[in-house]
Design an enzyme around this catalytic site. Structure first.
Site, short mmCIF file in Angstrom:
data_model
loop_
_atom_site.label_atom_id
_atom_site.label_comp_id
_atom_site.label_asym_id
_atom_site.label_seq_id
_atom_site.Cartn_x
_atom_site.Cartn_y
_atom_site.Cartn_z
N ARG A 66 7.54 -4.19 -3.65
CA ARG A 66 6.19 -4.66 -4.01
C ARG A 66 6.26 -5.75 -5.08
O ARG A 66 5.41 -6.64 -5.12
CB ARG A 66 5.32 -3.49 -4.48
CG ARG A 66 5.91 -2.74 -5.64
CD ARG A 66 5.05 -1.53 -5.99
NE ARG A 66 5.79 -0.62 -6.85
CZ ARG A 66 5.25 0.12 -7.81
NH1 ARG A 66 3.96 0.05 -8.04
NH2 ARG A 66 5.99 0.93 -8.54
N ARG A 125 7.18 1.27 -2.73
CA ARG A 125 7.04 1.55 -4.15
C ARG A 125 8.36 1.66 -4.91
O ARG A 125 8.45 1.17 -6.05
CB ARG A 125 6.27 2.87 -4.30
CG ARG A 125 6.14 3.35 -5.72
CD ARG A 125 5.23 4.58 -5.77
NE ARG A 125 5.02 5.01 -7.14
CZ ARG A 125 5.72 5.97 -7.73
NH1 ARG A 125 6.68 6.59 -7.08
NH2 ARG A 125 5.46 6.31 -8.98
N GLU A 182 -12.22 -0.83 0.89
CA GLU A 182 -11.24 -1.55 1.72
C GLU A 182 -11.87 -2.14 2.98
O GLU A 182 -11.47 -3.21 3.43
CB GLU A 182 -10.09 -0.60 2.10
CG GLU A 182 -9.27 -0.11 0.90
CD GLU A 182 -9.89 1.10 0.18
OE1 GLU A 182 -10.93 1.61 0.66
OE2 GLU A 182 -9.35 1.52 -0.85
N ASP A 192 3.31 11.39 -4.59
CA ASP A 192 1.88 11.43 -4.24
C ASP A 192 1.61 12.25 -2.97
O ASP A 192 0.49 12.70 -2.74
CB ASP A 192 1.31 10.02 -4.06
CG ASP A 192 0.91 9.39 -5.38
OD1 ASP A 192 0.76 10.16 -6.37
OD2 ASP A 192 0.75 8.17 -5.44
#
Lengths: 282, 317
Positions: free
Chosen positions: B13, B170, B61, B120
């Protein structure tokens, strides 16, 4: 802005209504109700309000832009685009047929002049119009972006995402119109999903709201000209336009039943008997 | 061929963020939109240096995709930024109608894709995005493998006219591709030449394939490693050329087996040159919380899993 010739615009409206019922009848599919109800709006836009060029520049540099979010009322848009010179009137005969540029819902893939984005799946047009309005600001282009939505379409969450955005980013070069005919496919908007006080809702979202009568073309033009004077003041503009679904054909008016069905041969003859042929049928 | 190693790890990223910032300097039509994840997407440098071309859209979004589509009218090149889950599944219909079907020049840039998102958990670990995006006509689908390649891909897609889905992630990951290597959409890259089995990998799994190659080399097996950074259009010529030589193949991706890179390769092989193919991918399940390496191990995406798949493929020749 020049003074509109109301009689001429009414004659065009009559011809557009003939086109709508003939197009839908020919393929026994399509959406006549909303198309008939918004005829004055489209005629007012394309024959008086919009600064536009029918040679069609997709990027619309220094031109006003129009987006149709409730794409199912494509018949009225196609008729008005053809009648204002974007493509031959004879092409209306191809509506919803194989290999046509006049898709059931508006699309860009076939290259129909006047269409800049596909619509049909509801709730998306206001977002696209706001994006185009932002691009105009970046390009120092002072023209205006117009968009039409349905009132049933206000059920879609994306509309309210876009409403928040327009106010937050002070997108003040856009005039959004809601076709407020209080009808949707399954019945009245009161019964299907009560919209409550739409004017208060849009005002609470930070928009300048005007109300207009969408089936009275002289007053509608004055309302749209007034809306234009509200641009550039730091807030987006919302035109809550009352219309009658099916307006202009007595047996279609005021009911959701003609949202998405086609007239029979007899019903077509009845409807055409009520609508003067002013510019020649396609 | 030089043995592939690395001296530094960085998140892909950040490669996107660096590429976007570079584009800000070189292409005034590039604009960026972000749905309340500017820090996570590493879009801060672009936002700070080009504030007039950065649009905060909030946690909305669907609206972001429509805005981006509209901004292309007038010549802007919008790059949208949010997590991969919210870049695809949440907004599939908006992408389908307003971007892909409408042929809009929007770059959908998606971070935190796959299991390596980590702790997550499954709500955010999308494993279906490549499939959804590759099914859309007009859509180009790219999944670069490291920081350098993600930066190069970000810069390259601005010059491609049409919708693009750019997927990255990530975690900090080995950097093993050269800095400033030209990125060619749809052109696979051979990383290791071999003769016994072709390993086609994409995204983070390219590094896992390189590790697998070392495991296989210890057993005397020469694996060919090919980086398929573009899932669509797929470099069929590179795939067919490689399997003609090796006679068997393995695909490796951080994605569901259904609908991913392996599926695309299987189509290519079955239509042109039926060849044994083993697929390393998530087998019809959701992920869970955990460390990236733990998750890759549990769901069969480790370098050892790739090496084992290669042995199975070779046995089927």
């Amino acid at each position: 802005m020049s003074t509109p010739n109301i009689e001429d615009l009414q004659k065009i409206s009559s011809q557009v209504r003939r086109d709508i019922v003939r197009m839908v009848h020919a393929v026994q599919s399509g959406h006549p109700g909303g198309s008939l109800g918004c005829t004055e709006f489209f005629v007012a836009l394309y024959f008086h309000i919009l600064k536009h060029n029918n040679s069609f520049n997709p990027d619309a540099v220094d031109e006003d832009l129009f987006f149709l979010s409730n794409g199912h009322i494509s018949p009225v848009w196609y008729s008005v685009l053809a009648r204002s010179g974007y493509f031959p009137v004879s092409e209306l005969n191809t509506f919803r047929k194989l290999d046509s540029r006049l898709q059931g819902h508006p699309a860009t893939e076939e290259g129909l002049p006047g269409i800049r984005i596909a619509s049909g799946s509801l709730g998306q047009g206001l977002s696209a119009a706001l994006g185009a309005a932002q691009a105009k600001k970046l390009n120092n282009d002072s023209s205006t972006v117009y968009v039409l939505m349905g009132d049933g379409e206000q059920d879609e969450g994306q509309v309210w995402e876009a409403a928040l955005y327009g106010a937050h980013h002070k997108v003040d070069n856009i005039i959004a119109t809601i076709d407020y005919n209080r009808q949707q496919i399954d019945g009245s908007t009161d019964d299907v999903m009560d919209l409550g006080d739409l004017k208060a809702k849009w005002e609470a979202f930070g928009w300048q709201v005007i109300e207009s009568d969408g089936n009275e073309i002289e007053g509608l033009i004055k309302s749209l000209e007034h809306a234009k004077t509200l641009c550039g003041k730091g807030k987006p503009v919302l035109n809550l336009m009352r219309t009658e679904m099916g307006y202009g054909v007595d047996f279609m008016v005021g009911t959701h039943k003609w949202h998405g069905i086609a007239p029979s041969d007899e019903e077509l003859a009845n409807a055409l008997g009520q609508l003067e042929e002013t510019h020649g049928d396609y | 061929m030089t043995k592939l190693t690395y001296t530094e790890k960085k998140d892909t990223r950040s490669g996107f963020g660096a590429g976007l910032h570079e584009l800000g300097k070189t292409n005034e039509n590039v604009v960026a939109l972000c749905a309340d994840l500017t820090g996570s997407l590493k879009m801060g440098d672009f936002k700070n240096d080009f504030p007039d071309r950065f649009f905060q859209v909030g946690i909305a979004e669907a609206n972001m995709m429509g805005l981006a589509a509209g901004m292309t009218i007038g010549g802007k090149i919008p790059f949208t930024g949010t997590f991969a889950n919210f870049s695809t599944g949440r907004v599939y219909d908006q992408i389908r109608q307003s971007i892909a079907y409408s042929e809009k020049n929007v770059k959908i840039c998606a971070s935190h894709a796959g299991l390596t998102l980590g702790e997550d958990g499954a709500t955010h670990q999308i494993l279906e995005d490549l499939g959804m995006m590759k099914m859309l006509p007009n859509m180009v689908v790219i999944n670069p493998c490291d920081y350098n390649q993600t930066k190069a891909a970000t810069i390259a897609i601005a010059d491609h006219h049409g919708p693009v889905y750019l997927r990255f992630g990530r975690p900090k990951w080995p950097i093993f591709t050269p800095e400033n290597q030209k990125f060619e959409i749809g052109k696979a890259i051979q990383l290791v030449e071999g003769s016994d089995v072709s390993i086609f990998a994409t995204g983070h799994m390219v590094w896992m394939a390189i590790e697998a190659e070392a495991i296989l080399a210890d057993k005397g097996i020469n694996a060919e490693i090919i980086n398929i950074h573009t899932i669509k259009p797929l470099d069929e010529e590179a795939i067919l050329t490689s399997v003609k030589k090796t006679g068997c193949a393995v695909s490796a991706e951080e994605h569901q087996m259904n609908g991913g890179l392996g599926d695309s390769i299987a189509q290519t092989l079955s239509r042109n040159l039926p060849t044994p193919l083993e697929m390393v991918a998530v087998d019809d399940s959701f992920g869970e919380s955990g460390k990236p390496e733990e998750l890759l191990g549990k769901y069969g995406l480790s370098s050892q899993s790739i090496a084992d798949a290669a042995l199975r493929a070779i046995a089927r020749k």
